[in-house]
Design an enzyme around this catalytic site. Structure first.
Site, PDB file in Angstrom:
ATOM      1  N   CYS A 109      -0.386   4.114   2.308  1.00  0.00           N
ATOM      2  CA  CYS A 109      -0.181   3.889   3.745  1.00  0.00           C
ATOM      3  C   CYS A 109       1.289   4.067   4.126  1.00  0.00           C
ATOM      4  CB  CYS A 109      -0.592   2.473   4.153  1.00  0.00           C
ATOM      5  SG  CYS A 109      -2.039   1.836   3.340  1.00  0.00           S
ATOM      6  N   ASP A 110       2.201   3.528   3.327  1.00  0.00           N
ATOM      7  CA  ASP A 110       3.599   3.414   3.761  1.00  0.00           C
ATOM      8  C   ASP A 110       4.581   4.278   2.972  1.00  0.00           C
ATOM      9  OD1 ASP A 110       2.735   1.457   5.547  1.00  0.00           O
ATOM     10  OD2 ASP A 110       2.888  -0.104   4.020  1.00  0.00           O
TER      11      ASP A 110
ATOM     12  N   CYS B  49       0.830  -1.207   0.000  1.00  0.00           N
ATOM     13  CA  CYS B  49       0.000   0.000   0.000  1.00  0.00           C
ATOM     14  C   CYS B  49       0.863   1.254   0.000  1.00  0.00           C
ATOM     15  CB  CYS B  49      -0.914  -0.026   1.228  1.00  0.00           C
ATOM     16  SG  CYS B  49      -1.826   1.506   1.470  1.00  0.00           S
TER      17      CYS B  49
END
Ligand code: NAP
Length: 310
Positions: free
Chosen positions: A136-137, A133
């Protein structure tokens, strides 16, 4: 009616589940949405959405927050409430760690999850440099060397997003043609993102943290090692069909739920919508299927209307 007796339970809080909830709730059905994680589904991991009508550009998290707030007007949303089992019929008895929920009809909108590459090092270095992701990261890799693996729209979007937050991106794909949207391919090329084509990942290397990736060129068999701080795997999805399987619902050869035009499954009173039904995986399609499933659940509960029309 006891507190946990509902007309309809929707499993999964992505675009399909939210749209189903809005339609069912507005039809007057007492509806609950059960979501094992935070509400949002796959949309949350999409850095940028440019094909949701009415929003020229919106981030996945923002769009999914809008869906959530809208659905909350009509239905109860229980997040971090994983469905452990479903038994019975009309009412279905849905077990979650917090207890039982009963519902006369069910919509399965559980979506799909990230496919893994299944190569050495992937399991051990997951969350230690390997991510599925970018939204997200990606932030943790600002200014660093990263690799995106895949040739679909998700991989292209990840590459663009990571490039735009100052990562040094290499896009690795096993063929020399992308299957992702043409507009995204054009953006990748105009940003001059480095492409590593006809290349497969053979192994992720690193002890505590990802340090590099072993690659094989599928045309000439050449093996090489590339040093990277992060690797974002975007090689497609697999359907989350455990609940459907446990209910004996008919699936297609890839494990997606078979539905008719009303989004009915092979089990009476159970409907399905969104990525779990396969086909074109787009937010608008999931939302459209959710709208049909929510309406069908209402009609199903309005017997004899349902029986007369089937
Ligand atoms: P996808 O379209 O299924 O693409 C998966 C990619 O991963 C393919 O390029 C495939 O290569 C590659 N791949 C699969 N297994 C692999 C392996 N073992 N090793 C190396 N590469 C592998 O998946 P997606 O990009 O996640 O998209 C999923 C769905 O969401 C699609 O329907 C897509 O259209 C949709 N989506 C749309 C948008 C948008 O419209 N903007 C954005 C994101 C997602 P091959 O090409 O060689 O098979």
């Amino acid at each position: 009616m006891s507190d946990d007796m509902f007309d309809l339970a929707i499993i999964g809080a992505g675009p399909a589940g939210f749209a189903a909830g809005i339609y069912a709730g507005r039809s007057g059905l007492r509806t609950v949405i059960l979501e094992k994680q935070m509400a949002g589904g796959q949309v949350v991991i999409s850095p940028l959405i440019e094909n949701w009508p009415g929003e020229k550009e919106i981030s996945g998290p923002d769009l999914s927050m809008k869906f959530r707030e809208h659905a909350r007007r009509y239905v109860e949303i229980r997040e971090f409430s994983e469905v452990v089992s479903v038994t019975g019929k009309k009412p279905f008895i849905i077990t979650t760690p917090e207890g039982e929920v009963k519902a006369k009809a069910l919509i399965i909108a559980t979506g799909a999850e990230h496919r893994k590459l299944g190569v050495p090092g992937e399991e051990a270095l997951g969350g230690r440099g390997i991510s599925y992701c970018a939204t997200c990261d990606g932030f943790f890799f600002k200014g660093k060397d990263v690799m995106v693996i895949g040739g679909g729209s998700t991989a292209l979007l990840y590459a663009i997003y990571l490039h735009n937050i100052d990562c040094n991106v290499k896009l690795v794909h096993r063929r020399d043609e992308f299957r992702g949207e043409k507009a995204l391919q054009d953006q990748v090329r105009s940003l001059k993102i480095e492409l590593v084509l006809n290349t497969k990942v053979e192994e992720f290397i690193g002890d505590e943290q990802l340090e590099g990736v072993r690659l094989r060129n599928v045309k000439n068999g050449e093996v090489s090692e590339m040093k990277v701080n992060g690797a974002f795997v975007a090689v497609g999805e697999i359907p989350m069909n455990e609940i459907a399987r446990s209910l004996g619902i008919k699936l297609d050869s890839e494990g997606y739920i078979k539905v008719d035009r009303r989004m009915s499954t092979s089990v009476p009173g159970v409907f399905a919508a969104g990525d779990i039904t396969g086909g074109l995986k787009q937010i608008i399609v999931a939302a459209g299927e959710g709208a049909i499933a929510g309406t069908s659940a209402f009609e199903y509960l309005m017997e004899p209307y349902w029986t007369e029309n089937h």
